[in-house]
Enzyme design. Structure first.
Site: not given
Length: 331
Positions: A57, A110, A219
Site C-alpha cells: 500500500h 491487524d 487488497h
C-alpha cells in the site's frame, strides 16, 4: 506477471533496504522483525504514534514516518498483517515515556495482532492506546474484516494526530483527536484492474475490459457492484454520493478532499477526477478547505481511485497545516 523484483519472497525486505538508504536523515529500518522508525526515535516526553499493516500500500505506512507524523510503521508481508512481535518492537523503539498510540486499520489480522502487542507492552508498564480506523462506506463486512474497512482516512488521521504529538499533546489528547477524525471521515474506492501479489503471480481477480468494480477494497476485496465502465463524471458521482449520505455531509460543511490513486492510475486522470469532485461538492454547498491528491494509499499496481472526505473544524485544519517531514508527505 511483470514486476521489477528478484525473489518474490524477498520483495518487502529488499524494498525496506532501499528505503533505508534513500532516506537516512528521516528514518532507520530494523530487521527481524521489520520496523521502520524515525531516525531520532525515541523522542523523550512525546507520544509515539505508531501504525502499520500489510505491505503493498506504499507509501502507507513507512512513507509517513518522520517529524510531524508517525514515530514508526510496522510492515507485514504483502497484504498480510504484521505479527505481534513486530508491533512490540515498534513500541519498544519509539516509547519516549509519554505513551504510544496505535493507529489500526480495521482488518481482522491487524486488529488482533496490534491488540496482542498492546497488551504485552502494557504488562511492561507502557501506556498503549489503540484507535481503529473504519472509514470505508462501501460495504459493512468484507473478506478481511468484520465491519467497515480502514482505508484513505488512515492517512489523514496519521497526519493530524502526528502533528499533535509533535507539538507535545499528551496521550489522552492524541487519542481524542484520533477518535474525532474517525467519526468525521468517510471513503470509497473503485478499480479498473486487479493487483498482482508477487508471491501469487497472478491478478487477485478478473475484470473484463469493459468492467469496473465500485467499492473495491485496498487488497482487491469485492465492492458494492461490478458494472460497465462509464465516464469519469459518473465514476466520481458513484463514489461521492454514498460518502456524502453516510455521515451525512451537509451544505455549509468545510472539508478536506483526498483524491487517491490505487497505484496504477496516473495523475493526469486523478486531477481530472478531483476537479469533478470539487464541482459536485460546490453544487451541494460544501466548501473544500484543504486538498490532497496523489497515490498515498495504494494497492500495488491496481488501476483505480478512491475519494476520502474529512469534515474539518479549525483545530483539525490547523493540525493538517502543521509542518511534516516524511518521505511521502512534507511541507
Amino acid at each position: 506477471m511483470k514486476k521489477i523484483i528478484n525473489d518474490p519472497a524477498a520483495v518487502v525486505a529488499q524494498s525496506l533496504q532501499g528505503m533505508a538508504v534513500a532516506h537516512p536523515d528521516l528514518l532507520r529500518v530494523r530487521t527481524d522483525p521489520a520496523v521502520v522508525v524515525r531516525a531520532d526515535a525515541p523522542v523523550a516526553g512525546k507520544v509515539a504514534v505508531v501504525s502499520g499493516g500489510g505491505s503493498g500500500h506504499e507509501p502507507l505506512h513507512g512513507g509517513f514516518v518522520g517529524a510531524g507524523m508517525l514515530a514508526a510503521a510496522v510492515p507485514g508481508a504483502v497484504f498480510t498483517s504484521p505479527t505481534p512481535d513486530a508491533v512490540q518492537a515498534a513500541i519498544e523503539e519509539t516509547n519516549g515515556g509519554a505513551g504510544v498510540l496505535l493507529v489500526v486499520k480495521n482488518y481482522t489480522g491487524d486488529v488482533l495482532n496490534f491488540e496482542t502487542a498492546a497488551e504485552l507492552a502494557g504488562l511492561d508498564g507502557v501506556d498503549v492506546r489503540s484507535v481503529i480506523v473504519d472509514d470505508d462506506v462501501a460495504v459493512k463486512d468484507s473478506t478481511h474484516t468484520a465491519g467497515r474497512r480502514g482505508v484513505g482516512g488512515t492517512v489523514l488521521l496519521e497526519k493530524i494526530v502526528g502533528a499533535a504529538a509533535e507539538q507535545g499533546a499528551d496521550l489522552d489528547r492524541c487519542e481524542e483527536l484520533a477518535r474525532r477524525v474517525v467519526a468525521r471521515v468517510r471513503s470509497m474506492g473503485m478499480a479498473l484492474t486487479a493487483p498482482t501479489v508477487p508471491h501469487a503471480g497472478q491478478p487477485s481477480f478478473e475484470l473484463a475490459a469493459d468492467e469496473m468494480e465500485i467499492g473495491i477494497g485496498i487488497h482487491g476485496e469485492p465492492g458494492r457492484a461490478r458494472v460497465p465502465l462509464t465516464s469519469a463524471d459518473d465514476i466520481v458521482r458513484r463514489l461521492l454520493e454514498p460518502i456524502l449520505e453516510d455521515l451525512p455531509f451537509e451544505s455549509g460543511d468545510e472539508v478536506l478532499l483526498f483524491t487517491n490513486s490505487m497505484g496504477g492510475t496516473p495523475l493526469l486522470e486523478l486531477y481530472l477526477a478531483h476537479g469533478i469532485a470539487e464541482q459536485l461538492l460546490a453544487e451541494r454547498g460544501i466548501r473544500v478547505r484543504r486538498r490532497l491528491v496523489g497515490p498515498y494509499i495504494t494497492s500495488l499496481e491496481m488501476q483505480g481511485m478512491s475519494l476520502t472526505l474529512l469534515k474539518l473544524d479549525d483545530e483539525l485544519t490547523e493540525l493538517w497545516d502543521a509542518p511534516v517531514h516524511t518521505a511521502a508527505l512534507h511541507w
